[in-house]
Design a protein around this motif. Structure first.
Motif, PDB file in Angstrom:
ATOM      1  N   GLN A   1       0.856  -1.188   0.000  1.00  0.00           N
ATOM      2  CA  GLN A   1       0.000   0.000   0.000  1.00  0.00           C
ATOM      3  C   GLN A   1       0.890   1.235   0.000  1.00  0.00           C
ATOM      4  OE1 GLN A   1      -2.285   2.316  -0.600  1.00  0.00           O
ATOM      5  NE2 GLN A   1      -3.825   0.900   0.156  1.00  0.00           N
ATOM      6  N   GLU A   2       0.776   2.040  -1.055  1.00  0.00           N
ATOM      7  CA  GLU A   2       1.623   3.235  -1.182  1.00  0.00           C
ATOM      8  C   GLU A   2       1.188   4.371  -0.279  1.00  0.00           C
ATOM      9  OE1 GLU A   2       2.609   4.558  -5.147  1.00  0.00           O
ATOM     10  OE2 GLU A   2       2.197   2.553  -5.902  1.00  0.00           O
TER      11      GLU A   2
ATOM     12  N   GLY B   1       6.324   2.938   7.220  1.00  0.00           N
ATOM     13  CA  GLY B   1       6.056   3.901   8.285  1.00  0.00           C
ATOM     14  C   GLY B   1       4.936   3.464   9.202  1.00  0.00           C
ATOM     15  N   ASN B   2       4.673   4.327  10.166  1.00  0.00           N
ATOM     16  CA  ASN B   2       3.653   4.034  11.166  1.00  0.00           C
ATOM     17  C   ASN B   2       2.262   4.091  10.559  1.00  0.00           C
ATOM     18  OD1 ASN B   2       5.662   3.821  13.055  1.00  0.00           O
ATOM     19  ND2 ASN B   2       5.420   5.907  13.811  1.00  0.00           N
ATOM     20  N   GLY B   3       1.446   3.199  10.979  1.00  0.00           N
ATOM     21  CA  GLY B   3       0.064   3.145  10.540  1.00  0.00           C
ATOM     22  C   GLY B   3      -0.687   2.201  11.453  1.00  0.00           C
TER      23      GLY B   3
ATOM     24  N   VAL C   1       1.448  -4.754   7.828  1.00  0.00           N
ATOM     25  CA  VAL C   1       2.866  -4.945   8.105  1.00  0.00           C
ATOM     26  C   VAL C   1       3.594  -3.630   7.864  1.00  0.00           C
ATOM     27  CG1 VAL C   1       4.937  -6.197   7.355  1.00  0.00           C
ATOM     28  CG2 VAL C   1       2.705  -7.358   7.355  1.00  0.00           C
ATOM     29  N   ASP C   2       4.383  -3.195   8.848  1.00  0.00           N
ATOM     30  CA  ASP C   2       5.250  -2.033   8.659  1.00  0.00           C
ATOM     31  C   ASP C   2       6.500  -2.541   7.955  1.00  0.00           C
ATOM     32  OD1 ASP C   2       7.018   0.086   8.759  1.00  0.00           O
ATOM     33  OD2 ASP C   2       6.650   0.529  10.875  1.00  0.00           O
ATOM     34  N   LEU C   3       6.680  -2.179   6.704  1.00  0.00           N
ATOM     35  CA  LEU C   3       7.771  -2.712   5.898  1.00  0.00           C
ATOM     36  C   LEU C   3       9.137  -2.290   6.426  1.00  0.00           C
ATOM     37  CD1 LEU C   3       6.159  -2.166   2.397  1.00  0.00           C
ATOM     38  CD2 LEU C   3       6.299  -4.307   3.696  1.00  0.00           C
ATOM     39  N   ASP C   4       9.202  -1.176   7.175  1.00  0.00           N
ATOM     40  CA  ASP C   4      10.464  -0.750   7.779  1.00  0.00           C
ATOM     41  C   ASP C   4      10.867  -1.657   8.942  1.00  0.00           C
ATOM     42  OD1 ASP C   4      10.924   1.415   6.097  1.00  0.00           O
ATOM     43  OD2 ASP C   4       9.790   2.792   7.375  1.00  0.00           O
TER      44      ASP C   4
ATOM     45  N   ASP D   1       8.968   1.107  -8.076  1.00  0.00           N
ATOM     46  CA  ASP D   1      10.173   1.938  -8.147  1.00  0.00           C
ATOM     47  C   ASP D   1      11.112   1.631  -6.976  1.00  0.00           C
ATOM     48  OD1 ASP D   1       9.272   3.226 -10.443  1.00  0.00           O
ATOM     49  OD2 ASP D   1       8.424   4.922  -9.329  1.00  0.00           O
ATOM     50  N   ASN D   2      10.546   1.526  -5.758  1.00  0.00           N
ATOM     51  CA  ASN D   2      11.354   1.245  -4.566  1.00  0.00           C
ATOM     52  C   ASN D   2      12.037  -0.116  -4.646  1.00  0.00           C
ATOM     53  OD1 ASN D   2      10.682   3.705  -3.372  1.00  0.00           O
ATOM     54  ND2 ASN D   2       8.962   2.845  -2.249  1.00  0.00           N
ATOM     55  N   LEU D   3      11.319  -1.114  -5.147  1.00  0.00           N
ATOM     56  CA  LEU D   3      11.908  -2.448  -5.303  1.00  0.00           C
ATOM     57  C   LEU D   3      13.023  -2.429  -6.353  1.00  0.00           C
ATOM     58  CD1 LEU D   3       8.667  -4.619  -5.161  1.00  0.00           C
ATOM     59  CD2 LEU D   3      10.523  -4.648  -3.482  1.00  0.00           C
ATOM     60  N   ALA D   4      12.764  -1.751  -7.466  1.00  0.00           N
ATOM     61  CA  ALA D   4      13.746  -1.709  -8.553  1.00  0.00           C
ATOM     62  C   ALA D   4      15.021  -0.977  -8.134  1.00  0.00           C
ATOM     63  CB  ALA D   4      13.143  -1.046  -9.787  1.00  0.00           C
ATOM     64  N   SER D   5      14.893   0.046  -7.296  1.00  0.00           N
ATOM     65  CA  SER D   5      16.064   0.819  -6.864  1.00  0.00           C
ATOM     66  C   SER D   5      16.785   0.175  -5.687  1.00  0.00           C
ATOM     67  CB  SER D   5      15.646   2.239  -6.481  1.00  0.00           C
ATOM     68  OG  SER D   5      14.904   2.207  -5.272  1.00  0.00           O
ATOM     69  N   GLY D   6      16.152  -0.808  -5.053  1.00  0.00           N
ATOM     70  CA  GLY D   6      16.754  -1.449  -3.884  1.00  0.00           C
ATOM     71  C   GLY D   6      16.430  -0.769  -2.571  1.00  0.00           C
ATOM     72  N   ARG D   7      15.649   0.330  -2.609  1.00  0.00           N
ATOM     73  CA  ARG D   7      15.261   1.003  -1.360  1.00  0.00           C
ATOM     74  C   ARG D   7      14.339   0.123  -0.522  1.00  0.00           C
ATOM     75  NH1 ARG D   7      14.647   5.876  -4.823  1.00  0.00           N
ATOM     76  NH2 ARG D   7      12.539   5.109  -5.087  1.00  0.00           N
ATOM     77  N   LEU D   8      13.625  -0.778  -1.162  1.00  0.00           N
ATOM     78  CA  LEU D   8      12.722  -1.701  -0.477  1.00  0.00           C
ATOM     79  C   LEU D   8      13.132  -3.113  -0.882  1.00  0.00           C
ATOM     80  CD1 LEU D   8      10.155  -2.148   1.233  1.00  0.00           C
ATOM     81  CD2 LEU D   8       8.817  -1.883  -0.868  1.00  0.00           C
ATOM     82  N   ARG D   9      13.297  -3.966   0.126  1.00  0.00           N
ATOM     83  CA  ARG D   9      13.686  -5.349  -0.133  1.00  0.00           C
ATOM     84  C   ARG D   9      12.656  -6.270   0.503  1.00  0.00           C
ATOM     85  NH1 ARG D   9      18.766  -5.310  -2.222  1.00  0.00           N
ATOM     86  NH2 ARG D   9      20.092  -3.543  -1.681  1.00  0.00           N
ATOM     87  N   ILE D  10      12.065  -7.091  -0.339  1.00  0.00           N
ATOM     88  CA  ILE D  10      11.075  -8.067   0.118  1.00  0.00           C
ATOM     89  C   ILE D  10      11.360  -9.369  -0.608  1.00  0.00           C
ATOM     90  CG2 ILE D  10       8.625  -8.664   0.190  1.00  0.00           C
ATOM     91  CD1 ILE D  10       7.990  -5.709   0.210  1.00  0.00           C
TER      92      ILE D  10
END
Length: 190
Positions: free
Chosen positions: A7-8, A59-61, A71-74, A93-102
Motif C-alpha cells: 500500500q503506497e 512507516g507508522n500506521g 505490516v510495517d515494511l520498515d 520503483d522502490n523495489l527496482a532501486s533497492g530502497r525496499l527489499r522483500i
C-alpha cells in the motif's frame, strides 16, 4: 498462502471507514488496493481456505485494516518469504532501486497506466508478472510487453450509484431528483 499487497498511501487505511465506501480522496490505485485486499480477505474467511491477506506500508500506521494485518515494511523481518507480493507504481520503483527489499516467490506488478514502459521495464527486470486493470491499460501494455495478467474492471457500479445518492436498482437518477441547475458527474478512473 501468504499474500502481501503493498500500500503506497497508508493514510487510506485510516480514512476508509468502511472498505466498501467510495474513494475518500486518495489515489485510485491505493484505494483499489485496499478494496481488492479486503474482498479477497472476506472471501478467504468465508471459504475457510489458507489464503492469508496482508497489507504492507512504509512507516507508522494501523496494525489492522478491517481484519487484515498491516505490516510495517520498515520493521518487518527481511528474511521472511511471502508467497505472493502485489505492488503498484511507487513500490515498484522502490523495489527496482533497492530502497525496499522483500522476499517473495511471485511478484505481481500492478501497472495502472496505459503505455507505462518505465514500470513494465522495471517489472521485467525484477522478474515480476505484469497485471493491467482495465481495457485501456491492458490493450496498450500488451503492445509493450505481450500477453499478461488482466482484470477487466474493479469499479463497482452499485457503489458508484450509492455514493451519488441514487436509489437501489436505478441505473440513472430519477429525472426530478437533481435541481436543473445542478449537474452530477461521476468519475471512474484510477
Amino acid at each position: 498462502m501468504k499474500v502481501l499487497f503493498l500500500q503506497e498511501q497508508p493514510e487510506v487505511l485510516l480514512r476508509l471507514n468502511n472498505p466498501r465506501d467510495p474513494n475518500p480522496g486518495v489515489g485510485g490505485t491505493s484505494y483499489l488496493t485496499c478494496q481488492v485486499a479486503y474482498e479477497l480477505h472476506q472471501a478467504s474467511t468465508a471459504q475457510h481456505n489458507d489464503l492469508e491477506i496482508h497489507l504492507g506500508c512504509i512507516g507508522n500506521g494501523p496494525t489492522h485494516f478491517h481484519g487484515i494485518p498491516v505490516v510495517d515494511l520498515d520493521q518487518s523481518d527481511p528474511h521472511f518469504k511471502w508467497d505472493v507480493v502485489i505492488c503498484t507504481g511507487g513500490h515498484l520503483d522502490n523495489l527496482a532501486s533497492g530502497r525496499l527489499r522483500i522476499q517473495q516467490q511471485r511478484l505481481i506488478a500492478w501497472i495502472h497506466h496505459p503505455f507505462d514502459a518505465d514500470k513494465l521495464r522495471k517489472a521485467r527486470a525484477l522478474g515480476a508478472e505484469p497485471l493491467s486493470i482495465g481495457k485501456a491499460q491492458f490493450l496498450s501494455n500488451v503492445l509493450l510487453t505481450g500477453n499478461h495478467h488482466h482484470i477487466d474492471n474493479l469499479f463497482c457500479a452499485e457503489r458508484i450509484r450509492r455514493s451519488a445518492g441514487w436509489s437501489d436498482g436505478l441505473s440513472l437518477p430519477p429525472p426530478k431528483q437533481s435541481p436543473p441547475s445542478q449537474l452530477r458527474i461521476g468519475y471512474m478512473g484510477a
